[in-house]
Design a protein around this motif. Structure first.
Motif, PDB file in Angstrom:
ATOM      1  N   ALA A  53       0.822  -1.218   0.000  1.00 54.42           N
ATOM      2  CA  ALA A  53       0.000   0.000   0.000  1.00 54.42           C
ATOM      3  C   ALA A  53       0.853   1.264   0.000  1.00 54.42           C
ATOM      4  O   ALA A  53       0.314   2.381   0.000  1.00 54.42           O
ATOM      5  CB  ALA A  53      -0.919  -0.020   1.219  1.00 54.42           C
ATOM      6  N   GLY A  54       2.159   1.095   0.021  1.00 57.10           N
ATOM      7  CA  GLY A  54       3.059   2.259  -0.006  1.00 57.10           C
ATOM      8  C   GLY A  54       3.370   2.821   1.375  1.00 57.10           C
ATOM      9  O   GLY A  54       3.960   3.898   1.482  1.00 57.10           O
ATOM     10  N   ASN A  55       2.944   2.098   2.420  1.00 46.83           N
ATOM     11  CA  ASN A  55       3.239   2.553   3.792  1.00 46.83           C
ATOM     12  C   ASN A  55       4.644   2.104   4.204  1.00 46.83           C
ATOM     13  O   ASN A  55       5.068   1.004   3.840  1.00 46.83           O
ATOM     14  CB  ASN A  55       2.231   1.964   4.785  1.00 46.83           C
ATOM     15  N   VAL A  56       5.312   2.944   4.968  1.00 45.86           N
ATOM     16  CA  VAL A  56       6.653   2.580   5.454  1.00 45.86           C
ATOM     17  C   VAL A  56       6.503   1.471   6.498  1.00 45.86           C
ATOM     18  O   VAL A  56       5.774   1.622   7.475  1.00 45.86           O
ATOM     19  CB  VAL A  56       7.364   3.802   6.084  1.00 45.86           C
ATOM     20  N   VAL A  57       7.181   0.353   6.252  1.00 47.22           N
ATOM     21  CA  VAL A  57       7.143  -0.769   7.201  1.00 47.22           C
ATOM     22  C   VAL A  57       8.277  -0.608   8.219  1.00 47.22           C
ATOM     23  O   VAL A  57       8.136  -0.973   9.386  1.00 47.22           O
ATOM     24  CB  VAL A  57       7.286  -2.109   6.439  1.00 47.22           C
ATOM     25  N   GLY A  58       9.374  -0.073   7.771  1.00 43.95           N
ATOM     26  CA  GLY A  58      10.499   0.135   8.675  1.00 43.95           C
ATOM     27  C   GLY A  58      11.611   0.911   7.982  1.00 43.95           C
ATOM     28  O   GLY A  58      11.696   0.907   6.750  1.00 43.95           O
ATOM     29  N   SER A  59      12.409   1.578   8.781  1.00 49.66           N
ATOM     30  CA  SER A  59      13.530   2.362   8.243  1.00 49.66           C
ATOM     31  C   SER A  59      14.736   2.179   9.145  1.00 49.66           C
ATOM     32  O   SER A  59      14.599   1.867  10.332  1.00 49.66           O
ATOM     33  CB  SER A  59      13.190   3.853   8.214  1.00 49.66           C
ATOM     34  N   LYS A  60      15.903   2.405   8.591  1.00 50.48           N
ATOM     35  CA  LYS A  60      17.113   2.417   9.399  1.00 50.48           C
ATOM     36  C   LYS A  60      18.065   3.450   8.813  1.00 50.48           C
ATOM     37  O   LYS A  60      18.318   3.441   7.602  1.00 50.48           O
ATOM     38  CB  LYS A  60      17.759   1.028   9.437  1.00 50.48           C
ATOM     39  N   GLN A  61      18.535   4.337   9.667  1.00 56.80           N
ATOM     40  CA  GLN A  61      19.433   5.409   9.214  1.00 56.80           C
ATOM     41  C   GLN A  61      20.874   5.122   9.633  1.00 56.80           C
ATOM     42  O   GLN A  61      21.107   4.414  10.617  1.00 56.80           O
ATOM     43  CB  GLN A  61      19.013   6.758   9.810  1.00 56.80           C
ATOM     44  N   GLY A  62      21.777   5.715   8.887  1.00 50.46           N
ATOM     45  CA  GLY A  62      23.184   5.701   9.270  1.00 50.46           C
ATOM     46  C   GLY A  62      23.820   4.327   9.347  1.00 50.46           C
ATOM     47  O   GLY A  62      24.605   4.047  10.254  1.00 50.46           O
ATOM     48  N   ILE A  63      23.493   3.467   8.401  1.00 49.38           N
ATOM     49  CA  ILE A  63      24.068   2.111   8.387  1.00 49.38           C
ATOM     50  C   ILE A  63      25.506   2.203   7.853  1.00 49.38           C
ATOM     51  O   ILE A  63      25.765   2.853   6.825  1.00 49.38           O
ATOM     52  CB  ILE A  63      23.232   1.172   7.488  1.00 49.38           C
ATOM     53  N   ALA A  64      26.424   1.543   8.561  1.00 51.01           N
ATOM     54  CA  ALA A  64      27.833   1.556   8.126  1.00 51.01           C
ATOM     55  C   ALA A  64      27.959   0.893   6.756  1.00 51.01           C
ATOM     56  O   ALA A  64      27.260  -0.072   6.462  1.00 51.01           O
ATOM     57  CB  ALA A  64      28.676   0.812   9.144  1.00 51.01           C
ATOM     58  N   ILE A  65      28.847   1.439   5.934  1.00 51.27           N
ATOM     59  CA  ILE A  65      29.027   0.904   4.579  1.00 51.27           C
ATOM     60  C   ILE A  65      30.388   0.207   4.468  1.00 51.27           C
ATOM     61  O   ILE A  65      31.230   0.324   5.357  1.00 51.27           O
ATOM     62  CB  ILE A  65      28.901   2.010   3.498  1.00 51.27           C
ATOM     63  N   VAL A  66      30.559  -0.511   3.376  1.00 47.04           N
ATOM     64  CA  VAL A  66      31.845  -1.152   3.087  1.00 47.04           C
ATOM     65  C   VAL A  66      32.585  -0.246   2.110  1.00 47.04           C
ATOM     66  O   VAL A  66      32.032   0.123   1.075  1.00 47.04           O
ATOM     67  CB  VAL A  66      31.636  -2.552   2.459  1.00 47.04           C
ATOM     68  N   LYS A  67      33.821   0.116   2.475  1.00 44.83           N
ATOM     69  CA  LYS A  67      34.631   0.938   1.563  1.00 44.83           C
ATOM     70  C   LYS A  67      35.403  -0.024   0.668  1.00 44.83           C
ATOM     71  O   LYS A  67      36.420  -0.584   1.078  1.00 44.83           O
ATOM     72  CB  LYS A  67      35.577   1.827   2.378  1.00 44.83           C
ATOM     73  N   GLU A  68      34.879  -0.239  -0.535  1.00 47.96           N
ATOM     74  CA  GLU A  68      35.487  -1.220  -1.434  1.00 47.96           C
ATOM     75  C   GLU A  68      36.775  -0.677  -2.049  1.00 47.96           C
ATOM     76  O   GLU A  68      37.674  -1.441  -2.384  1.00 47.96           O
ATOM     77  CB  GLU A  68      34.498  -1.592  -2.535  1.00 47.96           C
ATOM     78  N   SER A  69      36.825   0.647  -2.233  1.00 49.41           N
ATOM     79  CA  SER A  69      38.036   1.325  -2.709  1.00 49.41           C
ATOM     80  C   SER A  69      37.870   2.789  -2.334  1.00 49.41           C
ATOM     81  O   SER A  69      36.888   3.156  -1.683  1.00 49.41           O
ATOM     82  CB  SER A  69      38.185   1.169  -4.229  1.00 49.41           C
ATOM     83  N   THR A  70      38.797   3.630  -2.753  1.00 48.36           N
ATOM     84  CA  THR A  70      38.706   5.046  -2.369  1.00 48.36           C
ATOM     85  C   THR A  70      37.523   5.744  -3.042  1.00 48.36           C
ATOM     86  O   THR A  70      37.105   6.814  -2.620  1.00 48.36           O
ATOM     87  CB  THR A  70      39.993   5.785  -2.758  1.00 48.36           C
ATOM     88  N   ILE A  71      36.991   5.114  -4.100  1.00 50.84           N
ATOM     89  CA  ILE A  71      35.890   5.763  -4.843  1.00 50.84           C
ATOM     90  C   ILE A  71      34.625   4.921  -4.885  1.00 50.84           C
ATOM     91  O   ILE A  71      33.656   5.287  -5.532  1.00 50.84           O
ATOM     92  CB  ILE A  71      36.328   6.071  -6.296  1.00 50.84           C
ATOM     93  N   LEU A  72      34.634   3.773  -4.208  1.00 54.69           N
ATOM     94  CA  LEU A  72      33.474   2.885  -4.287  1.00 54.69           C
ATOM     95  C   LEU A  72      33.042   2.433  -2.890  1.00 54.69           C
ATOM     96  O   LEU A  72      33.839   1.892  -2.125  1.00 54.69           O
ATOM     97  CB  LEU A  72      33.805   1.663  -5.158  1.00 54.69           C
ATOM     98  N   PHE A  73      31.763   2.659  -2.597  1.00 57.16           N
ATOM     99  CA  PHE A  73      31.197   2.322  -1.289  1.00 57.16           C
ATOM    100  C   PHE A  73      29.956   1.441  -1.511  1.00 57.16           C
ATOM    101  O   PHE A  73      29.221   1.650  -2.482  1.00 57.16           O
ATOM    102  CB  PHE A  73      30.811   3.599  -0.537  1.00 57.16           C
ATOM    103  N   SER A  74      29.735   0.498  -0.618  1.00 53.75           N
ATOM    104  CA  SER A  74      28.591  -0.394  -0.812  1.00 53.75           C
ATOM    105  C   SER A  74      27.960  -0.792   0.514  1.00 53.75           C
ATOM    106  O   SER A  74      28.582  -0.670   1.582  1.00 53.75           O
ATOM    107  CB  SER A  74      29.023  -1.651  -1.566  1.00 53.75           C
TER     108      SER A  74
END
Lengths: 258, 165
Positions: free
Chosen positions: A186-207
């Motif tokens: 229905a387009g309702n937000v079921v859940g959210s999470k902010q500020g999740i740590a990322i993986v720095k794959e290289s100096t220019i690529l984050f995932s």
């Protein structure tokens, strides 16, 4: 008075929207060579309550080089090949592959549109258009999803290619994190999470890789229809102090595998 | 000239005389794949394959996701009956994401001699998994693939590599 005016405008807006019908695609995104199923809900349109709906499709609306679908027939007498399948009251589906439907090559096809009509053309829905085809040539961009098509039970990996960023703040952004929001049918937000740590794959690529059920608590029986992701971080201001910077919010529609 | 003819004739005779049937070693007993599958297996590697990207020739076709969650917790056991036919299975996920809806039940294969599909069943629920290379079974590796399809076309696959415990 302002509130009343706003209410009236909203009411008219809702009435107008309910009279437009509703279109969904499976898969949600597709190239001109993919097999696609259109689901059309004719509720609120002149075709509401009818048993027979015929599709009238056209390619490249507003961009030149358009063609009518090979299944269209005549406006006053649609071809039987254009007949949509009734799956429920006011719900009709039509399966097609664009290159076959329009008799055009992938290079020629940019978008398409369609409407639903009675066989004799006496009633019709509004035009639904334009729906863009995904490119058949890979285009590198600052944000990327892997895999390109997935459902809510799959692992998703979102990437930020900082070297491809066009915004100066995104080019300089540090302390990068990602925020996720998940939505039900229905387009309702079921859940959210902010500020999740990322993986720095290289100096220019984050995932960031995740399965929704591992990020938020999914209520029993809930099926997710889409999620959004946003890379956030900080940039230095004129005094060398960190200030927040945000990338755009990117929406991903989940595919319904069958 | 005559000398050359004699030499050529001698070479021909020698060549014909040297031909003899070659002895091949016996090929041995056929591999019993169904029996090789039976046992307890620990999940060691998970690869996500974007088959749509493969078809279109796009980059970024696959991703090793083993380290994202504790997939290596997962233990799969295929049991067989006294005759070596498939009987029951158990999947103990531990903290790993699930690889199938079922955690126990019975299993069957599509072809007893050359199986390509393993069907897991419990009640009305059936999950299908494809078997990868038979060769890896000899070295104690079981490769299983799960496909996700859209309108009959495989769009996304997961390749699970197990090591025999």
């Amino acid at each position: 008075m302002k509130k009343i005016l706003l209410l009236i405008i909203c009411s008219f807006g809702a009435m107008w929207a309910s009279g437009q019908g509703k279109v969904t695609f499976s898969p949600a995104t597709f190239t001109s060579e993919d097999e696609v199923t259109i689901t059309l809900d004719v509720t609120g349109t002149p075709l509401a309550g009818t048993n027979d709906v015929y599709i009238w499709a056209f390619s490249n609306d507003g961009v030149g080089g358009g063609k009518d679908a090979t299944t269209n027939g005549q406006w006053g007498s649609s071809s039987e090949d254009a007949k949509m399948t009734k799956t429920a009251t006011n719900i009709f589906t039509f399966k097609f592959t664009a290159t076959t439907l329009f008799g055009q090559s992938p290079a020629e096809l940019i978008n398409f549109g369609f409407l639903g009509k009675a066989k004799d053309g006496s009633k019709q829905t509004p035009d639904y258009k334009p729906f863009k085809f995904d490119p058949l040539v890979f285009t590198a961009s600052q944000f990327r999803l892997f895999p390109a098509k997935l459902d809510y039970t799959d692992m998703a990996t979102v990437y930020f290619h900082q070297n491809l960023a066009t915004d100066i703040n995104l080019q300089r952004m540090a302390n990068i994190k990602v925020s996720l929001s998940f939505y039900d049918a229905a387009g309702n937000v079921v859940g959210s999470k902010q500020g999740i740590a990322i993986v720095k794959e290289s100096t220019i690529l984050f995932s960031s890789s995740f399965i929704p059920g591992r990020v938020i608590t999914l209520p029993a029986g809930t099926k997710l229809s889409k999620f959004t992701y946003q890379f956030t971080g900080t940039v230095k201001d004129a005094n060398g102090l960190d200030i927040p910077a945000n990338g755009p919010v990117t929406e991903v529609i989940y595919t319904v595998f069958n | 000239m005559k000398r050359i003819q004699y030499i050529l004739f001698a070479i021909c005779i020698l060549s014909i005389w040297s031909c003899k049937p070659e002895k091949f070693a016996p090929i041995g007993e056929p591999q019993n794949v169904v029996k090789s599958i039976q046992g307890t297996w620990g999940l060691t590697k998970v690869t996500q394959i974007d088959q749509d990207a493969n078809t279109k020739g796009f980059p970024y076709k696959q991703l090793d996701i083993t380290a994202v969650y504790p997939y290596t917790d997962l233990v799969l056991a295929f049991q067989g009956d006294a005759e070596g036919n498939p009987s029951t299975f158990t999947i103990n996920s531990g903290n790993s994401p699930q690889i199938a809806e079922l955690t126990s039940g019975s299993w069957t294969v599509d072809d007893a001699k050359a199986p390509s599909i393993i069907s897991l069943k419990n009640g009305e629920v059936t999950n299908s998994l494809s078997i990868g290379s038979y060769v890896s079974l000899k070295s104690g590796k079981l490769i299983i693939k799960k496909d996700k399809k859209l309108n009959g076309k495989v769009i996304l696959s997961y390749q699970y590599e197990f090591t025999k415990k």
